[in-house]
Scaffold this motif. Structure first.
Motif, PDB file in Angstrom:
ATOM      1  N   GLU A 192      -1.055   6.216  -5.149  1.00 34.69           N
ATOM      2  CA  GLU A 192      -2.307   6.774  -4.635  1.00 34.69           C
ATOM      3  C   GLU A 192      -2.644   6.250  -3.243  1.00 34.69           C
ATOM      4  OE1 GLU A 192      -2.929   2.955  -6.642  1.00 34.69           O
ATOM      5  OE2 GLU A 192      -1.908   4.828  -7.166  1.00 34.69           O
ATOM      6  N   VAL A 195      -5.132   0.999   8.203  1.00 37.29           N
ATOM      7  CA  VAL A 195      -5.727   1.157   6.883  1.00 37.29           C
ATOM      8  C   VAL A 195      -7.210   1.499   7.053  1.00 37.29           C
ATOM      9  CG1 VAL A 195      -4.177  -0.576   5.902  1.00 37.29           C
ATOM     10  CG2 VAL A 195      -6.493  -1.240   6.569  1.00 37.29           C
ATOM     11  N   GLU A 196      -7.790   1.987   5.963  1.00 37.08           N
ATOM     12  CA  GLU A 196      -9.238   2.143   5.870  1.00 37.08           C
ATOM     13  C   GLU A 196      -9.729   1.131   4.839  1.00 37.08           C
ATOM     14  OE1 GLU A 196     -13.148   3.228   6.333  1.00 37.08           O
ATOM     15  OE2 GLU A 196     -11.427   3.735   7.605  1.00 37.08           O
ATOM     16  N   TRP A 197     -10.496   0.172   5.320  1.00 35.55           N
ATOM     17  CA  TRP A 197     -11.021  -0.872   4.438  1.00 35.55           C
ATOM     18  C   TRP A 197     -12.453  -0.521   4.075  1.00 35.55           C
ATOM     19  CZ3 TRP A 197     -12.510  -6.439   6.334  1.00 35.55           C
ATOM     20  CH2 TRP A 197     -12.948  -7.199   5.234  1.00 35.55           C
ATOM     21  N   ASP A 198     -12.669  -0.123   2.845  1.00 37.47           N
ATOM     22  CA  ASP A 198     -13.995   0.217   2.350  1.00 37.47           C
ATOM     23  C   ASP A 198     -14.638  -1.068   1.842  1.00 37.47           C
ATOM     24  OD1 ASP A 198     -16.239   1.036   0.914  1.00 37.47           O
ATOM     25  OD2 ASP A 198     -15.294   2.911   0.266  1.00 37.47           O
ATOM     26  N   HIS A 214      -7.591  -2.716   9.824  1.00 32.23           N
ATOM     27  CA  HIS A 214      -8.639  -1.696   9.825  1.00 32.23           C
ATOM     28  C   HIS A 214      -8.970  -1.252  11.248  1.00 32.23           C
ATOM     29  CE1 HIS A 214     -12.269   0.428   8.467  1.00 32.23           C
ATOM     30  NE2 HIS A 214     -12.883  -0.129   9.498  1.00 32.23           N
ATOM     31  N   SER A 254     -11.966  -1.898  -1.279  1.00 32.88           N
ATOM     32  CA  SER A 254     -10.649  -1.307  -1.504  1.00 32.88           C
ATOM     33  C   SER A 254     -10.007  -0.973  -0.163  1.00 32.88           C
ATOM     34  CB  SER A 254     -10.754  -0.040  -2.359  1.00 32.88           C
ATOM     35  OG  SER A 254     -11.427   0.986  -1.646  1.00 32.88           O
ATOM     36  N   VAL A 255      -8.706  -0.842  -0.177  1.00 34.86           N
ATOM     37  CA  VAL A 255      -7.947  -0.581   1.050  1.00 34.86           C
ATOM     38  C   VAL A 255      -7.072   0.644   0.838  1.00 34.86           C
ATOM     39  CG1 VAL A 255      -6.414  -1.568   2.797  1.00 34.86           C
ATOM     40  CG2 VAL A 255      -7.850  -3.079   1.409  1.00 34.86           C
ATOM     41  N   THR A 256      -7.098   1.570   1.806  1.00 32.43           N
ATOM     42  CA  THR A 256      -6.307   2.791   1.740  1.00 32.43           C
ATOM     43  C   THR A 256      -5.409   2.877   2.966  1.00 32.43           C
ATOM     44  OG1 THR A 256      -8.067   3.939   0.533  1.00 32.43           O
ATOM     45  CG2 THR A 256      -6.370   5.313   1.563  1.00 32.43           C
ATOM     46  N   THR A 316      -4.140   3.590  -2.396  1.00 29.49           N
ATOM     47  CA  THR A 316      -5.367   2.798  -2.365  1.00 29.49           C
ATOM     48  C   THR A 316      -5.255   1.648  -3.357  1.00 29.49           C
ATOM     49  OG1 THR A 316      -6.713   4.713  -1.751  1.00 29.49           O
ATOM     50  CG2 THR A 316      -7.864   2.829  -2.700  1.00 29.49           C
ATOM     51  N   SER A 327      -3.462   4.481   5.939  1.00 33.21           N
ATOM     52  CA  SER A 327      -3.675   5.653   6.792  1.00 33.21           C
ATOM     53  C   SER A 327      -2.340   6.301   7.141  1.00 33.21           C
ATOM     54  CB  SER A 327      -4.376   5.239   8.080  1.00 33.21           C
ATOM     55  OG  SER A 327      -3.467   4.573   8.950  1.00 33.21           O
ATOM     56  N   LEU A 348       0.830  -1.206   0.000  1.00 31.75           N
ATOM     57  CA  LEU A 348       0.000   0.000   0.000  1.00 31.75           C
ATOM     58  C   LEU A 348       0.863   1.254   0.000  1.00 31.75           C
ATOM     59  CD1 LEU A 348      -2.728  -1.132   2.553  1.00 31.75           C
ATOM     60  CD2 LEU A 348      -3.124  -0.600   0.142  1.00 31.75           C
TER      61      LEU A 348
END
Length: 252
Positions: free
Chosen positions: A172, A206-209, A201, A214-216, A174, A218, A167
């Motif tokens: 980006e 991370v932010e797991w949507d 998460h 998708s994973v972003t 994400t 942090s 990541l």
């Protein structure tokens, strides 16, 4: 080392910004050598290229070497120009920075540092070459991009650390969960989500949507990568070469 880290992670913009810092420090060193004084740090140099030309044409110091007066200023101008005109750190550059630009920036920065070591430590050509070689060794990247995939090349990393490193390497920040699973080659996507991703998460790494899956990464996750994964992997100059540099300083 910051520049090397950015290059190994294909962070071209960040590498260019680090190169800019090297130029700012380098020209002040040459100013001091050429004129006995330098522009204070924190004060902007109005025209970098003009200041380098002033060092080439106006220095009358007898202690400055030909390399410091003639070659290094031109190398700094070239590096600074690459940083400013290739879309690095600015909007609207001529072209977007790419791997070729980044490699050239890295090589030029290597040469500048190595030349300064050779001059200021008064080493023999053989000793200087040893240190030059040690500093210019190509670093093995932690993440390798190949055929549309990314692979972690660092041995021994658990799935959590591989995911965070992947990541971090994504420009980006994400990535689709299915891509992350494929890149790590985790055998069971469901287990990866429940055992690895869910914990990352909840720990706010991370932010797991889950809606788009998708994973972003942090800011907390990025800090972990930089302080735990990348910092621990920084290479050092071998002790015998460090000793040669120290000996050169004592013999000045």
């Amino acid at each position: 080392m910051e520049l090397k880290t950015h290059l190994s992670e294909s962070r071209h913009d960040a590498a260019g910004l680090s190169a800019g810092k090297l130029c700012e420090a380098g020209i002040r060193l040459l100013q001091e050598r050429a004129f006995g004084q330098h522009t204070p740090f924190g004060k902007k140099i109005a025209n970098f290229a003009d200041e380098c030309r002033r060092i080439v044409s106006s220095s009358t110091a007898t202690t400055i070497t030909d390399s410091e007066k003639v070659v290094l200023p031109r190398a700094l101008v070239f590096l600074y120009t690459m940083r400013n005109t290739r879309g690095i750190g600015h909007i609207g550059g001529d072209v977007d920075p790419n791997a070729i630009d980044a490699a050239l920036i890295g090589r030029t920065a290597d040469w500048i540092i190595c030349e300064l070591i050779r001059i200021h430590h008064h080493l023999s050509l053989e000793e200087a070459q040893d240190i030059v070689d040690a500093l210019a060794i190509r670093q093995l990247p932690d993440v390798w991009e190949v055929a549309g995939k990314r692979r972690v090349l660092r041995d021994g990393l658990i799935a959590k650390d591989q995911a965070l490193l992947l990541l971090y390497s994504a420009q980006e920040g994400t990535v689709l969960t299915e891509d992350l699973v494929a890149w790590i080659e985790y055998s069971n996507p469901g287990v990866f989500k429940s055992k690895v991703l869910s914990k990352l998460h909840s720990d706010r790494f991370v932010e797991w949507d889950r809606e788009v899956d998708s994973v972003t990464l942090s800011p907390k996750g990025a800090k972990y990568v930089e302080e735990t994964l990348l910092l621990a992997a920084q290479p050092i100059i071998p002790p015998d070469l460090a000793h040669k540099a120290a000996q050169g300083r004592r013999n000045k």
